[in-house]
Design an enzyme around this catalytic site. Sequence first.
Site, PDB file in Angstrom:
ATOM      1  N   GLU A 141      35.504  61.056  14.331  1.00 18.99           N
ATOM      2  CA  GLU A 141      36.144  60.192  15.337  1.00 18.99           C
ATOM      3  C   GLU A 141      36.277  58.754  14.834  1.00 18.99           C
ATOM      4  O   GLU A 141      35.318  58.155  14.352  1.00 18.99           O
ATOM      5  CB  GLU A 141      35.312  60.204  16.623  1.00 18.99           C
ATOM      6  CG  GLU A 141      35.899  59.328  17.708  1.00 18.99           C
ATOM      7  CD  GLU A 141      34.970  59.164  18.921  1.00 18.99           C
ATOM      8  OE1 GLU A 141      34.118  60.044  19.147  1.00 18.99           O
ATOM      9  OE2 GLU A 141      35.107  58.143  19.615  1.00 18.99           O
ATOM     10  N   ARG A 170      27.417  55.182  12.252  1.00 21.94           N
ATOM     11  CA  ARG A 170      26.761  54.933  13.539  1.00 21.94           C
ATOM     12  C   ARG A 170      25.832  53.733  13.422  1.00 21.94           C
ATOM     13  O   ARG A 170      24.723  53.832  12.922  1.00 21.94           O
ATOM     14  CB  ARG A 170      25.983  56.186  13.970  1.00 21.94           C
ATOM     15  CG  ARG A 170      25.528  56.181  15.426  1.00 21.94           C
ATOM     16  CD  ARG A 170      24.873  57.500  15.797  1.00 21.94           C
ATOM     17  NE  ARG A 170      25.804  58.615  15.713  1.00 21.94           N
ATOM     18  CZ  ARG A 170      26.643  58.963  16.702  1.00 21.94           C
ATOM     19  NH1 ARG A 170      26.628  58.308  17.841  1.00 21.94           N
ATOM     20  NH2 ARG A 170      27.470  59.970  16.542  1.00 21.94           N
ATOM     21  N   SER A 197      39.158  56.500  20.235  1.00 24.61           N
ATOM     22  CA  SER A 197      39.129  57.277  21.460  1.00 24.61           C
ATOM     23  C   SER A 197      40.093  56.603  22.421  1.00 24.61           C
ATOM     24  O   SER A 197      39.968  55.416  22.681  1.00 24.61           O
ATOM     25  CB  SER A 197      37.702  57.283  22.010  1.00 24.61           C
ATOM     26  OG  SER A 197      37.534  58.323  22.930  1.00 24.61           O
ATOM     27  N   ARG A 233      25.631  48.749  20.340  1.00 27.91           N
ATOM     28  CA  ARG A 233      25.157  49.939  21.044  1.00 27.91           C
ATOM     29  C   ARG A 233      23.755  50.319  20.595  1.00 27.91           C
ATOM     30  O   ARG A 233      23.466  50.361  19.397  1.00 27.91           O
ATOM     31  CB  ARG A 233      26.107  51.115  20.795  1.00 27.91           C
ATOM     32  CG  ARG A 233      27.475  50.846  21.390  1.00 27.91           C
ATOM     33  CD  ARG A 233      28.420  51.998  21.267  1.00 27.91           C
ATOM     34  NE  ARG A 233      29.737  51.581  21.750  1.00 27.91           N
ATOM     35  CZ  ARG A 233      30.832  52.322  21.720  1.00 27.91           C
ATOM     36  NH1 ARG A 233      30.760  53.555  21.233  1.00 27.91           N
ATOM     37  NH2 ARG A 233      31.961  51.867  22.177  1.00 27.91           N
ATOM     38  N   ARG A 283      34.264  52.420  10.477  1.00 26.49           N
ATOM     39  CA  ARG A 283      34.648  53.792  10.135  1.00 26.49           C
ATOM     40  C   ARG A 283      35.935  53.798   9.310  1.00 26.49           C
ATOM     41  O   ARG A 283      36.119  54.677   8.454  1.00 26.49           O
ATOM     42  CB  ARG A 283      34.794  54.645  11.398  1.00 26.49           C
ATOM     43  CG  ARG A 283      33.436  54.895  12.045  1.00 26.49           C
ATOM     44  CD  ARG A 283      33.483  55.854  13.218  1.00 26.49           C
ATOM     45  NE  ARG A 283      32.141  56.014  13.783  1.00 26.49           N
ATOM     46  CZ  ARG A 283      31.816  56.885  14.733  1.00 26.49           C
ATOM     47  NH1 ARG A 283      32.742  57.679  15.247  1.00 26.49           N
ATOM     48  NH2 ARG A 283      30.581  56.955  15.177  1.00 26.49           N
TER      49      ARG A 283
END
Length: 420
Positions: A346, A274, A349, A259, A388
Amino acid sequence: MLDIRRIRQDPDTVARLLAKKHVDVDLDVVQRLDAKKREITLNIERLKAQRNQASEEVSRRKKRHEDVADLIAETRAVGEKIKELEVSLEPIDQELRDFLLTVPNTPLPQVPEGESADDNVEIHRFGDIPVFSFPAKPHWELGEMLEIIDFERARKISGSRFSLLRGMGASLSRALINFMLDHAKERGYQEVAPPYLVNETSMFGTGQFPKFVDDAFHVVPHDYYLIPTAEVPLTNLFRDEIISTPLPLKFTAYTASFRAEAGAAGRDTRGLIRQHQFDKVELVRFEEPANSEQAAEELLRDAESILEELELPYRTVILCGGDMGFTQALTYDIEVWMPSYGKYVEISSVSNMTDFQARRASIRYRPSGIKKTELVHTLNGSALAVGRTIAAILENYQRASGHVQIPSALRPYLNGQEEI
RNA sequence: GGAGGGGUAGCGUAAUUGGUAACGCAGUGGUCUUGAAAACCACCGCCUUAUGGCUUGCAGGUUCGAGUCCUGUCCCCUCCGCCA
């Protein structure tokens, strides 16, 4: 993509639902274009029927060696009129399609009202937040001290927002991937090893494009895109197909995800939270429409139970309308406790896309007893984001010595090792 | 990357000099049967309330009319080259 018939028949309801997502869509434009398109199409089809009849008449007369010059001249004029109408239709059709591709999915009724992440509603909580009798360290410090994460050299080799795992860091990552894949397989998901590079059509199919072009890495000379999630290749498995095997179909894949993180400048710049490239195990399901809501609950449990087996404290929230993504009709976020952040972050999801992706990608099935094909519902969820999870394990399982205990569920994947 | 061959319904195959996409198998529903098979009928690519329109990998062009002729493009196969 929304069903144009739905917008045509009940624009007020669609507008009200979109307002819940806090997006401003001018449905009048859609309706105007749609009406114009249908009017022109009707005229074109009438003229084509006329032309088809005339052409057959030409054929018949020629076989009888009769003169057809007049009829051909007449029919040529019809052809020119068709051409004219088709040319006028093209920009309208294009505009309508382009517009529809930018209209987000509508939320399901149980989605709470709200504008931002602050309005998300917690529905479930697991585990106790750890209390440390020593100054707890963030995972980036632990990772560097233990020499299992190397941010400096990753920056040298690639740039910012990249990381590099070494020794037990790399082993821990591999153990997590295997653990997560085994967990998914036990729950009936078939493992897939998909391509990491996909074509533009696939990116449109799952809804990344056209809206989020800037978030994707484009491999320029060959026009491929690096997958931002395994959702893209997995959901596109059945693009332009009519699924002939009984539903549901459940797939899992471990892949790297890429990303660009456009617009995230300055956020979560430290650590593994991130990154431009991260590992993830993804779950994707193809469901009959009537079952998709129940499937979403199952999928949520499939993801939550991983954290429970790893004994990591988490909470689950249902996203409010304003915090939801473009393609989703319902989203649960699972958030793991991250001591360095002092809050839940998070880690998964889980979403029900209803028929939104299926319509874009044309993924259908044949309901039993019915002749017509129908769009499936697609769902997906992370189970889990590996980076994560590593961060959460390092931080939640750290000891005063600076060493980190390995969750017991992972030890079989690490030759029984108990500590890093 | 180069050369050659090929893309028609789920599968396998047709289609006179361009004349308006056919057949078999598989599948679905029905008739018949205690049940099943066989046989027979319908469906068996998409849109459409219907009429009708669309569909031969995709996009264009020529033509009254294109699976067929022309241009571009994608994919597959074989061989050569390169390559983990």
